[in-house]
Structure formats: C-alpha cells, structure tokens
Design an enzyme around this catalytic site. Sequence first.
Site, PDB file in Angstrom:
ATOM      1  N   LYS A   1      -3.801   3.174  14.316  1.00  0.00           N
ATOM      2  CA  LYS A   1      -2.815   4.168  14.741  1.00  0.00           C
ATOM      3  C   LYS A   1      -3.493   5.449  15.211  1.00  0.00           C
ATOM      4  CE  LYS A   1       0.878   2.441  11.784  1.00  0.00           C
ATOM      5  NZ  LYS A   1       1.688   2.691  10.568  1.00  0.00           N
TER       6      LYS A   1
ATOM      7  N   HIS B   1      -3.265   4.676  -3.948  1.00  0.00           N
ATOM      8  CA  HIS B   1      -2.177   3.760  -4.300  1.00  0.00           C
ATOM      9  C   HIS B   1      -1.540   4.181  -5.614  1.00  0.00           C
ATOM     10  CE1 HIS B   1      -4.519   1.714  -7.423  1.00  0.00           C
ATOM     11  NE2 HIS B   1      -5.532   1.737  -6.572  1.00  0.00           N
TER      12      HIS B   1
END
Length: 128
Positions: A61, A108
């Site tokens: 991206k 995470h």
Amino acid sequence: MNSFLGLGTDIIEISRIEKAIKNRRFLEKVYTSEELRLIKLKGDKAETYAGRFAAKEAVSKAFGTGMRKVIFSNIEIINNELGKPIVKFKNNIEDYAKKYFVEISISHCKEYAISTAIIFRREDEVGN
C-alpha cells in the site's frame, strides 16, 4: 535527505490467518523460507504470521500498488539483532526496491494484527 514516497497501513483478523496457515499452499505463496524459520523460532503463533501478512500488505500500500502488482513472497519481513522488523525484497522487485528505504512497525492484540510502513526514496535516487 531521503524523500517521502508513501505510507501504508494494514490490519488483519488473526483468526483469518489462523485458518489460512493450515493450508500449505497459502504458506508457500505468502511466506519465504526464512520467515517460516523465524516464525517457528518465535513459537509458531498465528499472531506472528498475521503480523507479517499485515506488514506485506502495508508495504504494498505504501508503494501505491496494493498486492495486485506484488507477489507476497517477494516481500520478506525479518528481524534485526534487536528484534526490530525489517523489510527485504526478493526476486522481481529486488533491483527496483534498492531505490527505497522502508520503515515498518508491527503490533498485535488478541484479535488483530496491524502494521504500518513508511517508504522513502533513497537520497541518491531523489530526482530519478
């Protein structure tokens, strides 16, 4: 001074990757042998797979291409001696990617893995 090229972020549900990594083809398509070795050393946890998956998406991206022009296994996420994630490029994008410097972060929690990548054009490549 390096010039900014792009920023990318990706978030993935760890449960999706936990299901996907049961498929050997998925593992071979997405991860390099070195990544698989490092993931095993870190306990073979789904969140580690998910973090690297998100990192690859974030890098693509940041380049502005998304994964449609990049093969997952050509982006390798390894760690330096202090554990910081670093990006290495392989095969068909290795020469192209020498023009760029990538900073990456992976995190995470219980349900999600997230990664952000910032890409800079190397000083000697600015203007090329």
